[in-house]
Design a protein around this motif. Structure first.
Motif, mmCIF file in Angstrom:
data_model
loop_
_atom_site.group_PDB
_atom_site.id
_atom_site.type_symbol
_atom_site.label_atom_id
_atom_site.label_comp_id
_atom_site.label_asym_id
_atom_site.label_seq_id
_atom_site.Cartn_x
_atom_site.Cartn_y
_atom_site.Cartn_z
ATOM 1 N N LYS A 17 0.843 -1.210 0.000
ATOM 2 C CA LYS A 17 0.000 0.000 0.000
ATOM 3 C C LYS A 17 0.866 1.244 0.000
ATOM 4 O O LYS A 17 1.794 1.375 0.811
ATOM 5 C CB LYS A 17 -0.903 -0.006 1.224
ATOM 6 C CG LYS A 17 -1.867 1.168 1.254
ATOM 7 C CD LYS A 17 -2.982 0.894 2.221
ATOM 8 C CE LYS A 17 -3.824 2.087 2.565
ATOM 9 N NZ LYS A 17 -3.814 3.220 1.704
ATOM 10 N N GLU B 164 -1.961 -2.857 -1.301
ATOM 11 C CA GLU B 164 -2.657 -1.801 -2.049
ATOM 12 C C GLU B 164 -3.993 -2.358 -2.508
ATOM 13 O O GLU B 164 -4.033 -3.340 -3.257
ATOM 14 C CB GLU B 164 -1.807 -1.383 -3.266
ATOM 15 C CG GLU B 164 -2.417 -0.240 -4.058
ATOM 16 C CD GLU B 164 -2.719 0.968 -3.155
ATOM 17 O OE1 GLU B 164 -3.903 1.143 -2.792
ATOM 18 O OE2 GLU B 164 -1.782 1.712 -2.796
ATOM 19 N N ASP C 173 -6.482 -0.318 -3.780
ATOM 20 C CA ASP C 173 -7.073 0.587 -4.765
ATOM 21 C C ASP C 173 -6.638 0.119 -6.166
ATOM 22 O O ASP C 173 -5.442 0.046 -6.465
ATOM 23 C CB ASP C 173 -6.582 2.005 -4.485
ATOM 24 C CG ASP C 173 -7.150 2.998 -5.474
ATOM 25 O OD1 ASP C 173 -8.037 3.768 -5.089
ATOM 26 O OD2 ASP C 173 -6.706 3.013 -6.652
ATOM 27 N N TYR C 174 -7.640 -0.196 -6.995
ATOM 28 C CA TYR C 174 -7.370 -0.774 -8.316
ATOM 29 C C TYR C 174 -6.434 0.113 -9.139
ATOM 30 O O TYR C 174 -5.428 -0.365 -9.672
ATOM 31 C CB TYR C 174 -8.712 -0.953 -9.051
ATOM 32 C CG TYR C 174 -8.597 -1.622 -10.396
ATOM 33 C CD1 TYR C 174 -8.550 -3.005 -10.499
ATOM 34 C CD2 TYR C 174 -8.569 -0.868 -11.569
ATOM 35 C CE1 TYR C 174 -8.454 -3.635 -11.730
ATOM 36 C CE2 TYR C 174 -8.476 -1.484 -12.816
ATOM 37 C CZ TYR C 174 -8.419 -2.866 -12.884
ATOM 38 O OH TYR C 174 -8.321 -3.471 -14.105
ATOM 39 N N LYS D 214 -4.385 2.602 -8.291
ATOM 40 C CA LYS D 214 -3.024 2.771 -7.751
ATOM 41 C C LYS D 214 -2.196 1.508 -7.974
ATOM 42 O O LYS D 214 -1.000 1.573 -8.250
ATOM 43 C CB LYS D 214 -3.083 3.079 -6.256
ATOM 44 C CG LYS D 214 -3.506 4.494 -5.948
ATOM 45 C CD LYS D 214 -3.320 4.734 -4.470
ATOM 46 C CE LYS D 214 -3.822 6.107 -4.074
ATOM 47 N NZ LYS D 214 -4.064 6.206 -2.653
ATOM 48 N N ARG E 140 -9.476 -6.406 -6.608
ATOM 49 C CA ARG E 140 -9.622 -4.961 -6.340
ATOM 50 C C ARG E 140 -10.862 -4.386 -7.030
ATOM 51 O O ARG E 140 -11.214 -3.236 -6.805
ATOM 52 C CB ARG E 140 -8.379 -4.204 -6.824
ATOM 53 C CG ARG E 140 -7.231 -4.167 -5.840
ATOM 54 C CD ARG E 140 -6.553 -5.490 -5.670
ATOM 55 N NE ARG E 140 -5.484 -5.428 -4.676
ATOM 56 C CZ ARG E 140 -4.913 -6.485 -4.125
ATOM 57 N NH1 ARG E 140 -5.303 -7.699 -4.445
ATOM 58 N NH2 ARG E 140 -3.955 -6.341 -3.248
#
Ligand code: 4AD
Length: 457
Positions: free
Chosen positions: A361, A389, A391-392, A394, A416
């Motif tokens: 992340k 992480e 968030d798709y 990112k 994601r």
């Protein structure tokens, strides 16, 4: 073959006065005029049972079994000076397998290096007897830790088409050799067993994340493979890897789980293996038990990577590898932080994104990721983990920056898209944990059949 474990004979007082049959290998034997003594070990205990052979009815009895001979012995368990013994006559001893004079473990006190040349026999030494039992107790303690906390144990594949760590350390799995007849790499892989490039997994994490997105809390416990050319005391090409993965967990949760788990399994070993731990304390690391007791009774340290770099730069130490923000921490740096600065186990968090994996992340500072390594005195890193992480967009950006082939990760990316949640986990190198708990300094001596660069048998 009906018989009683030597551990039972040594510990179960109810057996005193009763006839018992034990089997095992002779550790030492000694002959005198009327009586002979045989120390027998069957692997169930670090301690041997003493067989006291009364020769008065058979004064010509000379063939005292040699070291390494395997025996079955039936006799009465009696109270000895410090532990139970078994009283027998020569007729009560059955030789199961003779052991000739060229038995390499004839004498005591071989070096660990020498013992490495005989992985098939070194299990019969006190050191490996103790290492293998502590290993086994640690493994079971890990399983219990997770089971008692509602984790599901999942098995992730060993053969994989995607590289989790992306560090180019995968062994290739193939059934055909490369030949000039293939016009391209793609054509070669297409002709191979799976129709695409395959390798031995460096980590079960990616599949572990998939399971965690259904089962909430999972862990894996299996082998991981690294084709790193690292001929060091702490690298194996095949090591055992424990990887918990937890939905709805952020970095502080991951750190809390890691600390609690390590403390739990060390407590279990100290309580379950007092003989083995006393052996390691006496022969491998003076003060080992006190060090572990100390470790589990205090909070672990915690420091950010950025602070750690400052500590290293201001240390006045001469390191072989220079220290600058952005550098990977080498073992010498890790050990300095754990041994000299904190003098205990310490988590290092928030590493530069360039030196960590794509899945971690990204922190709001744009420079670091929510990663964590656990460093311990004497060994260095034993755990590596992170918040993932989730968030798709990112994640896609991070993968593109690393020139990764997104097609290979389409399942992972789907996670994601469909109900993505914050989650995280870590990987614990099992052999490094065993090193830390036993004080044994070379990873080749905490696994019976080590696989390292340039060495396999
Ligand atoms: O830090 P690593 O590479 O992290 C991962 O593989 C993550 N996918 C884990 C996760 O988040 N699920 O490896 C994790 C641990 C290291 O801290 C180390 O203890 C051990 O695995 N390890 C090795 N142990 C022995 N020999 C090697 N070559 C090792 N490489 C890693």
């Amino acid at each position: 073959m009906k018989h009683t474990d030597i551990k039972e004979v040594l510990t179960n007082k109810e057996l005193i006065g009763q006839e018992v049959t034990v089997c095992g290998w002779v550790r030492t034997s000694r002959n005198s005029k009327n009586v002979a003594f045989i120390e027998l070990n069957d692997g169930t205990s670090l301690k041997n049972v003493q067989i006291v052979v009364d020769k008065s009815g058979d004064p010509d009895y000379k063939d005292i079994p040699r070291v390494g001979t395997s025996l079955r012995v039936t006799g009465k368990a009696v109270e000895g000076r410090s532990a139970a013994e078994i009283g027998v006559t020569p007729a009560d001893i059955t030789v199961l397998g003779e052991c000739p004079q060229d038995y390499p473990l004839q004498k005591k006190g071989h070096t660990l290096e020498f013992l490495r040349t005989m992985p098939h026999l070194r299990g019969r030494t006190n050191t490996f007897n103790a290492v293998l039992r502590v290993r086994s107790v640690l493994a079971q303690a890990l399983h219990n830790y997770f089971r008692e906390r509602n984790y599901v144990y999942v098995n992730t594949p060993l053969i994989t088409g995607s590289d989790c760590e992306g560090a180019g350390e995968m062994f290739q799995v193939t059934t055909i050799g490369y030949s000039q007849d293939y016009k391209s790499e793609e054509e070669y892989y297409a002709a191979d067993f799976f129709g695409k490039r395959a390798g031995l997994s460096v980590s079960g994490q990616l599949e572990g994340e998939m399971a965690a997105m259904a089962m909430g809390k999972i862990y894996t416990f299996g082998p991981s493979f690294r084709a790193e050319n690292s001929n060091t005391p702490k690298h194996l090409a095949e090591f055992w890897h424990i990887e918990p993965e937890v939905a709805f967990a952020e970095l502080p949760d991951v750190i809390e789980i890691a600390e609690d788990m390590i403390k739990h399994v060390i407590r279990t070993v100290l309580d379950t293996c007092p003989d083995e731990m006393a052996f390691f304390d006496a022969h491998f690391e003076k003060g080992l038990i006190a060090r572990l007791e100390e470790l589990i009774s205090h909070d672990f340290g915690i420091v950010s990577y950025t602070e750690a770099i400052e500590l290293l730069k201001n240390s006045g130490e001469k390191f072989v590898y220079p220290v600058e923000w952005g550098c990977d921490l080498q073992t010498e740096h890790e050990r300095y932080i754990a041994e000299k600065v904190f003098k205990k186990a310490v988590f290092v968090t928030d590493y530069p994104k360039e030196i960590k994996s794509f899945y971690m992340k990204q922190n709001p500072d744009g420079k670091t990721v929510a990663a964590v390594d656990l460093l311990v005195p004497g060994v260095g890193e034993i755990i590596g983990g992170s918040e993932r992480e989730y968030d798709y967009d990112k994640l896609i950006t991070a993968m593109k920056e690393r020139n990764m082939n997104l097609d290979l990760y389409s399942d992972y990316l789907d996670l994601r898209k469909y109900g993505s949640v914050p989650h995280g986990g870590f990987g614990l190198g099992f052999e490094r944990l065993v090193m830390y708990v036993t004080g044994v300094q070379n990873i080749r001596d905490v696994i019976l059949f080590p696989r390292t660069v340039g060495s396999i048998r």
